[in-house]
Design an enzyme around this catalytic site. Sequence first.
Site, PDB file in Angstrom:
ATOM      1  N   SER A 144      -0.976 -12.318 -26.111  1.00 39.50           N
ATOM      2  CA  SER A 144       0.111 -12.230 -27.080  1.00 39.50           C
ATOM      3  C   SER A 144       0.620 -10.796 -27.149  1.00 39.50           C
ATOM      4  CB  SER A 144      -0.386 -12.656 -28.460  1.00 39.50           C
ATOM      5  OG  SER A 144       0.554 -12.329 -29.473  1.00 39.50           O
ATOM      6  N   TYR A 157      -6.315 -12.488 -35.259  1.00 42.19           N
ATOM      7  CA  TYR A 157      -5.562 -12.965 -34.093  1.00 42.19           C
ATOM      8  C   TYR A 157      -5.466 -11.880 -33.022  1.00 42.19           C
ATOM      9  CZ  TYR A 157      -1.678 -14.925 -31.386  1.00 42.19           C
ATOM     10  OH  TYR A 157      -0.884 -15.418 -30.382  1.00 42.19           O
TER      11      TYR A 157
END
Length: 258
Positions: A144, A157
């Site tokens: 990401s 995350y």
Amino acid sequence: MNSSPAPYTVLITGASSGIGYELALGYLKQGARVLALARSEQRLAQLVAQFPELCLPVTVDLSSAEDSQRAGEWINQQIQHLDLAILNAGTCEYVDVANLTREPFDKVMAINWQGTLNTLLFCLPLLRRCKEQGRRAQLVGISSMASILPMPRSQAYGASKIAVEYLFNSLRVDLASAAIDITVVRPGFVKTPLTQRNDFSMPFEQTAPMAASNIMQGINKRKWLVQFPWPLVLVMRSIAVLPLRAQVWLLQKISRAQ
């Protein structure tokens, strides 16, 4: 597709929705045999209905070592090798630092990190066997943009994605002689059921089909790193070259403006 008589075989985790579903659909349309892994049997059934001869659905909870081992044993009975494995399964939980708990970290690490490791345990030997077919295999990890900068509320995350990137980059070193190419993918904001929960603006947001197309192009070129969309990549890179103190100040300012 490879011209070898052995079928071009792809494994995709998190294939029941979002990017994973679109990737599975894309490779099935190209005529690949696709092992589609997910917890949702219903969405996998939709892929099977469209491509009954090519799609092998595998209902599995990759956060469970036992369930992953079961799935891996079944997969080994169905195929002899893997040409491509895309480890896409993941989730996101935002952290409330004012009321810090273990829950978001446990949920994110269970699938983003432990799920990745559990999948590697059974797919890496299958990727190694691709060399016996006279061709190179490819292992793809979905990271990401959050791995680039210390983003607000993304402690769980971001940490999981940084861990995945380090794992894949380290595997690139150790698998140099195994004929396995490594690709790391850093998507920006993609419109999926997961991101629909976000309560903030998502600049340069792409649809899942657009994201899957970008990823497949990068995989086809065997890029080491696939990043998109470019406007967001440029913004993130520009901030990342600043001193850490400046990065934090700027990100705090952006966060307060949300």
